[in-house]
Design a protein around this motif. Structure first.
Motif, short mmCIF file in Angstrom:
data_model
loop_
_atom_site.label_atom_id
_atom_site.label_comp_id
_atom_site.label_asym_id
_atom_site.label_seq_id
_atom_site.Cartn_x
_atom_site.Cartn_y
_atom_site.Cartn_z
N LEU A 1 43.65 18.15 34.43
CA LEU A 1 43.60 19.61 34.23
C LEU A 1 42.21 20.09 33.85
N ARG A 2 41.46 19.28 33.10
CA ARG A 2 40.14 19.72 32.65
C ARG A 2 39.21 20.04 33.82
N ILE A 3 39.30 19.28 34.88
CA ILE A 3 38.42 19.54 36.02
C ILE A 3 38.89 20.76 36.80
N ARG A 4 40.18 20.97 36.88
CA ARG A 4 40.67 22.20 37.52
C ARG A 4 40.21 23.42 36.72
N GLN A 5 40.25 23.31 35.41
CA GLN A 5 39.75 24.39 34.57
C GLN A 5 38.24 24.58 34.76
N ALA A 6 37.51 23.47 34.85
CA ALA A 6 36.06 23.55 35.03
C ALA A 6 35.71 24.23 36.35
N VAL A 7 36.46 23.92 37.40
CA VAL A 7 36.24 24.57 38.70
C VAL A 7 36.40 26.08 38.57
N ALA A 8 37.43 26.52 37.87
CA ALA A 8 37.68 27.95 37.70
C ALA A 8 36.61 28.61 36.84
N HIS A 9 36.26 27.98 35.73
CA HIS A 9 35.28 28.57 34.81
C HIS A 9 33.88 28.64 35.43
N ALA A 10 33.54 27.69 36.30
CA ALA A 10 32.17 27.62 36.82
C ALA A 10 31.89 28.65 37.91
N MET A 11 32.91 29.28 38.45
CA MET A 11 32.71 30.24 39.53
C MET A 11 32.32 31.61 38.99
N ASP A 12 31.15 32.07 39.34
CA ASP A 12 30.73 33.43 39.01
C ASP A 12 31.29 34.35 40.09
N ARG A 13 32.53 34.71 39.95
CA ARG A 13 33.23 35.42 41.02
C ARG A 13 32.73 36.84 41.19
N GLU A 14 32.31 37.47 40.11
CA GLU A 14 31.78 38.82 40.23
C GLU A 14 30.49 38.83 41.05
N LEU A 15 29.65 37.82 40.85
CA LEU A 15 28.44 37.70 41.66
C LEU A 15 28.80 37.48 43.12
N LEU A 16 29.76 36.62 43.38
CA LEU A 16 30.20 36.38 44.75
C LEU A 16 30.79 37.65 45.37
N ARG A 17 31.52 38.38 44.58
CA ARG A 17 32.14 39.62 45.07
C ARG A 17 31.07 40.63 45.49
N LYS A 18 30.04 40.76 44.66
CA LYS A 18 29.01 41.76 44.93
C LYS A 18 28.10 41.36 46.07
N THR A 19 27.76 40.07 46.15
CA THR A 19 26.75 39.64 47.12
C THR A 19 27.34 39.25 48.48
N LEU A 20 28.45 38.53 48.47
CA LEU A 20 29.01 38.03 49.73
C LEU A 20 30.15 38.89 50.25
N GLN A 21 30.80 39.64 49.36
CA GLN A 21 31.96 40.43 49.75
C GLN A 21 31.69 41.93 49.71
N PHE A 22 30.42 42.31 49.57
CA PHE A 22 30.01 43.72 49.59
C PHE A 22 30.70 44.56 48.52
N GLY A 23 31.14 43.91 47.45
CA GLY A 23 31.76 44.63 46.35
C GLY A 23 33.13 45.19 46.66
N ILE A 24 33.77 44.71 47.73
CA ILE A 24 35.02 45.32 48.19
C ILE A 24 36.27 44.76 47.50
N PRO A 25 36.54 43.45 47.56
CA PRO A 25 37.83 42.97 47.03
C PRO A 25 37.85 42.93 45.51
N ASP A 26 39.05 42.97 44.95
CA ASP A 26 39.23 42.77 43.52
C ASP A 26 39.31 41.27 43.23
N LEU A 27 38.89 40.87 42.05
CA LEU A 27 39.02 39.49 41.64
C LEU A 27 40.49 39.15 41.43
N ALA A 28 40.90 38.00 41.90
CA ALA A 28 42.31 37.61 41.84
C ALA A 28 42.59 36.73 40.62
N ASP A 29 43.79 36.85 40.07
CA ASP A 29 44.22 35.98 38.99
C ASP A 29 45.69 35.59 39.11
N SER A 30 46.28 35.85 40.30
CA SER A 30 47.69 35.52 40.51
C SER A 30 47.98 35.50 42.00
#
Length: 254
Positions: A32-61
């Motif tokens: 579980l610790r590595i699955r958690q590390a994978v999630a924590h290490a992703m700067d999703r807001e940066l990805l959303r703004k730069t690669l997704q043109f700020g369009i989609p909402d961040l998902a949590d479910s």
């Protein structure tokens, strides 16, 4: 396009999600610790703004914003590089894995960005581009360690969860329980959800289910599916439906 007076932009909230799917029978994702590390290490807001043109909402479910059971999941892991580093250190062994992804330019940019983010946390990631047909086959036959994947979703939360998370599909090949995920509490909530008619009760059941998934992390979510439909202002009567399909029956040209 939103600033152009000639056009109308429709953005119905979608049903589905993009994420990093992990095979829980394969190291390092059996921890579980590595699955958690994978999630924590992703700067999703940066990805959303730069690669997704700020369009989609961040998902949590598994429930996109177009679904009646959509709600925030308070315990979903926040983007936190320091936390990711500490989890990798606590694991106590080198962390490396292969990430498969659809061989398209957009997916490649996303995979390369994630590779760098995970690298900052101490995880070594090899990228494996494959064509769309192959990735679908690999997922249903569970021939992967980690994968970038999308489920476009359906209107009923039962379809978004039951085949993906119920333990009775965990060791069935092919199936949509891609990562061999098993949790008796999740099974109980899935059975309760499909047997419940009252909308408010269903929302509470699927909300609790989302919190269990946020703890177990069979997937690390990225974004909710976002559809964008651009029409001229002369076009009238086009409904904005969360499944993203364009329905022409009631349209007319002014």
């Amino acid at each position: 396009m939103k600033k152009n007076a000639k056009y109308t932009v429709l953005q119905p909230g979608g049903f589905g999600y993009d994420g990093v799917y992990m095979n829980l029978t394969e190291p390092p994702f059996d921890d579980l610790r590595i699955r958690q590390a994978v999630a924590h290490a992703m700067d999703r807001e940066l990805l959303r703004k730069t690669l997704q043109f700020g369009i989609p909402d961040l998902a949590d479910s598994p429930y996109g914003p177009g679904m009646t059971v959509h709600q925030k999941v308070p315990n979903y892991p926040k983007d936190d590089l320091a936390k990711a580093k500490s989890l990798v250190a606590a694991y106590g062994k080198p962390v490396s894995f292969t990430l498969q992804f659809n061989n398209s330019p957009g997916a490649q940019r996303l995979a390369q960005s994630l590779q760098e983010m995970w690298g900052l946390a101490g995880m070594k990631v090899e990228l494996q581009p494959v064509d769309q047909n192959r990735i679908v086959q690999n997922m249903s036959s569970k021939q992967f360690v980690a994968s970038l994947y999308r489920f476009t979703g359906r209107a009923d939360p039962h379809i978004n969860t039951y085949p993906f998370f119920h333990s009775k599909f965990a060791d069935v090949t092919p199936s949509s329980n891609y990562g061999h995920y098993k949790n008796p509490k999740v099974d109980e909530l899935l059975e309760l959800g499909v047997a419940t008619v009252d909308p408010a009760k269903r929302k509470a059941i699927y909300g609790e289910l989302a919190q269990v998934l946020a703890t177990d992390l069979p997937y690390a979510y990225l974004f909710y599916v976002a559809d964008n439909i651009v029409i001229t202002r002369k076009v009238k009567g086009l409904p904005a439906v969360p499944d993203g399909l364009v329905r022409f029956a009631d349209m007319w040209l002014e």
